[in-house]
Design an enzyme around this catalytic site. Structure first.
Site, PDB file in Angstrom:
ATOM      1  N   ALA A  72       5.989  -5.724   2.554  1.00 27.99           N
ATOM      2  CA  ALA A  72       5.920  -4.877   1.355  1.00 27.99           C
ATOM      3  C   ALA A  72       5.043  -5.529   0.301  1.00 27.99           C
ATOM      4  O   ALA A  72       4.835  -6.748   0.297  1.00 27.99           O
ATOM      5  CB  ALA A  72       7.320  -4.634   0.800  1.00 27.99           C
ATOM      6  N   ASP A  73       4.554  -4.705  -0.604  1.00 32.35           N
ATOM      7  CA  ASP A  73       3.798  -5.201  -1.758  1.00 32.35           C
ATOM      8  C   ASP A  73       4.089  -4.299  -2.946  1.00 32.35           C
ATOM      9  O   ASP A  73       4.206  -3.073  -2.795  1.00 32.35           O
ATOM     10  CB  ASP A  73       2.297  -5.218  -1.481  1.00 32.35           C
ATOM     11  N   THR A  74       4.195  -4.900  -4.122  1.00 31.64           N
ATOM     12  CA  THR A  74       4.545  -4.162  -5.342  1.00 31.64           C
ATOM     13  C   THR A  74       3.534  -4.440  -6.449  1.00 31.64           C
ATOM     14  O   THR A  74       3.119  -5.592  -6.644  1.00 31.64           O
ATOM     15  CB  THR A  74       5.949  -4.562  -5.833  1.00 31.64           C
ATOM     16  N   GLY A 109       4.436  -0.495  -1.634  1.00 35.64           N
ATOM     17  CA  GLY A 109       4.049  -0.042  -0.309  1.00 35.64           C
ATOM     18  C   GLY A 109       4.826  -0.830   0.730  1.00 35.64           C
ATOM     19  O   GLY A 109       5.002  -2.043   0.586  1.00 35.64           O
TER      20      GLY A 109
END
Length: 206
Positions: A72-74, A109
């Site tokens: 994930a990436d934020t 994501g």
């Protein structure tokens, strides 16, 4: 084996709520993307999450015990700009002053590989800061909390006192949108697959 591809204590703590056995493998990638190619925030976070997933796949190509990988990436997004992790304390103060009194959006994501299939999705949450005084910004930054967080704040920690209102998924702001991730794992049979296995806390892969 489920691999959670992250070094974030927040994501590790959130994923542990699923009561599934997992291990941690933190991918080392360059998280900068060409914003001329990925103009929307959702495209940016999915691109980085996919890069993390690919890195883990490359590093574990000979491991047959892995059947699920999650990355994930934020980012924080406001007025067409990405607010990632601050470079230093001075940059953290600049970011917080810009967010003060305004609405911004948090995008995460997520990419999931289940056996030989890959899935990706994003979540979007709107957050409004109250008007912040310089003195409290200085104090908050002095705690060191903002320095490893997108947008220079952690809503689940002291940074929650900066927030006036939130619209959408709270867990997304923390860095891992649990409802959508759970639904994907449930629909693809992962929850059932691991339901009979003893759950334990994630451990870093040596």
């Amino acid at each position: 084996m489920i691999i959670l591809g992250t070094s974030s204590p927040r994501r590790i703590e959130r994923f542990s709520h699923f009561k599934l056995p997992f291990q941690i493998l933190a991918p080392q990638i360059d998280e900068k993307v060409d914003e001329t190619l990925y103009k929307t925030p959702e495209a940016v976070v999915i691109k980085i999450a996919k890069d993390k997933l690919q890195k883990i796949c490359d590093n574990t190509i000979n491991r047959e015990d892995i059947d699920v990988i999650i990355t994930a990436d934020t980012i924080v997004w406001m007025d067409g700009r990405i607010f990632g992790k601050p470079r230093d304390s001075s940059n953290a103060k600049e970011i917080l002053r810009e967010l003060s009194g305004k609405w911004h959006k948090v995008f995460t994501g997520v990419c999931v590989k289940i056996d030989n299939e890959e899935f990706s999705f994003y979540e979007e949450t709107s957050v409004k800061f109250r008007e912040l005084e310089d003195e409290e910004i200085d104090f908050y930054v002095s705690t060191g909390e903002p320095l490893d967080k997108a947008g220079a704040y952690g809503i689940q920690e002291l940074g929650g006192v900066l927030v006036e209102r939130i619209e959408g998924d709270y867990t997304n702001v923390v860095g891992l949108p649990l409802p959508k991730l759970w639904k994907l794992l449930f629909d693809r049979g992962v929850i059932k697959r691991y339901a009979t296995r003893k759950w334990s806390e994630g451990e870093a892969i040596k």
